[in-house]
Scaffold this motif. Structure first.
Motif: not given
Length: 544
Positions: A280-297
């Motif tokens: 879910v996170l990968l396509p959301a980054i692309a859709k929203h043109r996100a620049t800063v991502c926070f998640t776990a290893p």
């Protein structure tokens, strides 16, 4: 302490005695706070007051399959209406504890700000908590009011039946006539924030710990702003044009900081995802043109394998925290995206990250150096510094620190004015702090001290390993045996010959790190037990 705005004095009455607090350090000029401060003004209202209310602020689901896109002015208006509901309809007075229960959504963020504005104390809870766990939190914090997403009401209602202290519950993202949206609609968009003291309690964060009774960590309005003026300024270095996104729940202080406090502190925007698994996170980054991502290893490792199938060109900064970052995962992500992960260690007790680095100063296997505003040491059991290269206990001081809610464990966490985080570290010759293990995850086998995460890092570099966890299990001859639990990558060649695969992995580890550290037992699993925040629950593997 300053004159409190709290009419309900429960929080102040249940702070630990001052002589059990850690020493608080306010060395940076940005950490000299006034006596009166409401963090909602600093993070939200001031942007509107400065004429920037039309900037994009928060994006997320509306609960009906649609999407909300609020500006700073719209988030402020919604938070003000909800604050009026809290005070006018629900009878909240400053100092009351308000339980917040919901996934990562704009409405959840608005509820959090409303609680701050009303001078109450937010107690956010993980969406997956069951009635028994919710009941423990309600009773411990003597919670009188709750705002809950209608989709998560079941467990709360079960808990409420056993907790008469919880007098008022209002459901949000609800169509009901008495739901929060209906009540808020008839309230004013104006609300005068309660004039809280900078050291009035703003939130009680319950640890995502793995065993025992939950511990409530108490943080003030100034603490919320302090963490925005340390790690984000010196290590993250984001700006108002950034779009934040990520997976940690807002009930987890890693998520609250990374997805609400830090973006709003610089006037940026944030994307709140109700479910943020890697697919879910990968396509959301692309859709929203996100620049800063926070998640776990673990999430970065999974996303690295899929990164080539998604447009991640907008990403410029990626933050890893929540558990130790293996060097192999750091390299996988860099190979897949070209981005150097910013690693950091924080604690619920200190609210957020206190050791980290920038992309330029990253070093594989090392967490980094103390964040400006914080001090850190590695000490022995007596609180004395250990020599460089020696494993000891991490001790930290800064503008935030551990204050447990009415809990005898305060004296275990704070010693000689320092926060003892429960992490085993060493400091290398260049002053970098290098994570070894949680102190209770150190394995003593045949007289050697072996850090489980180091063995995990070695195993993760094996081409067949998707995930792994390493623990010590009792052994008559060696005291403890190093045992690995391994999840194989799909389609692993030779998976049907477990004995050969075990030997290949053992030989691989022996060739990677000191041979005495290799896992003498390996068990293959379909999955590993994790908390809702993504942390490995090694204790469950030890119990098994």
């Amino acid at each position: 302490m300053h004159r409190s705005a709290h009419q309900d004095t429960f929080a102040r009455d249940n702070l630990p005695p001052l002589d059990q607090w850690p020493e608080l350090v306010f060395d940076l000029p940005a950490l000299r706070f006034p006596e009166r401060m409401n963090c909602a003004h600093e993070l939200l209202d001031r942007w509107v007051a400065q004429g920037q209310g039309d900037r994009g602020c928060v994006i997320g689901g509306d609960g009906r399959g649609g999407e909300l896109r609020w500006t700073y002015a719209e988030l402020q208006a919604q938070a003000n209406r909800i604050a009026n509901v809290l005070v006018n309809e629900m009878g909240v007075v400053p100092g009351n504890r308000v339980l917040l229960r919901g996934a990562n959504t704009p409405q959840m963020a608005a509820c959090w700000f409303a609680v701050m504005k009303a001078g109450a104390i937010a107690v956010a809870t993980m969406p997956l908590l069951r009635a028994k766990e919710l009941g423990q939190v309600i009773e411990k914090a003597r919670i009188s009011h709750a705002l809950c997403d209608e989709a998560l009401a079941g467990e709360l209602e079960t808990a409420r039946a056993q907790c008469p202290v919880l007098a008022r519950v209002c459901l949000f993202r609800s169509e009901a006539a008495d739901g929060l949206e209906a009540l808020a609609e008839r309230q004013s968009e104006r609300f005068d924030n309660v004039d809280t003291a900078s050291d009035d309690c703003a939130l009680i964060a319950f640890t995502s710990g793995t065993t025992g009774q939950p511990k409530g960590t108490m943080h003030f309005h100034r603490d919320v702003i302090a963490i925005c003026r340390c790690w984000p300024v010196h290590c993250l270095r984001a700006n108002a044009d950034d779009v934040f996104i990520g997976s940690p729940p807002l009930a987890f202080t890693f998520g609250l900081g990374g997805l609400v406090l830090f973006p709003l502190s610089v006037g940026a925007s944030t994307v709140l995802l109700e479910k943020a698994s890697p697919d879910v996170l990968l396509p959301a980054i692309a859709k929203h043109r996100a620049t800063v991502c926070f998640t776990a290893p673990t999430s970065y490792r999974a996303m690295a394998a899929q990164a080539a199938s998604h447009d991640l060109a907008s990403l410029r900064k990626c933050v890893s925290a929540g558990e130790a970052l293996p060097a192999a995962t750091r390299q996988l992500w860099k190979d897949a995206t070209g981005i150097e992960l910013i690693d950091g260690i924080g604690a619920t007790e200190l609210l957020h990250i206190f050791i980290s680095h920038t992309e330029e100063t990253a070093r594989p296997g090392a967490t980094g150096r103390p964040v400006p505003g914080y001090r850190a040491r590695v000490v022995d059991d007596a609180g004395r510094d250990v020599p460089a290269g020696t494993v000891g206990k991490l001790a930290v001081q800064g503008p935030t620190g551990c204050r447990y809610l009415a809990d005898d464990r305060q004296g275990q966490y704070v010693r000689h004015g320092w926060n003892l985080t429960g992490d085993a570290y060493l400091i290398d010759a260049d002053g970098y702090f290098v994570y070894q293990a949680r102190t209770d995850d150190m394995i003593i086998s045949g007289g050697y001290n072996i850090a489980g995460p180091e063995v995990e890092s070695a195993l993760l570099a094996h081409p067949a390993v998707a995930e792994c966890a390493v623990v010590g299990v009792p052994d008559e001859e060696r005291g403890q045996l190093v045992k690995a639990f391994v999840v194989l990558k799909p389609g692993t060649a030779g998976a049907d010959d477990e004995a050969a695969l075990v030997k290949a992995m053992q030989d691989f580890v022996k060739a990677t790190i000191a041979p005495y550290k290799y896992p003498r037992a390996i068990e293959f699993r379909a999955s590993l037990p994790r908390t809702e925040t993504g942390k490995l629950q090694r204790f469950r593997l030890r119990e098994a």
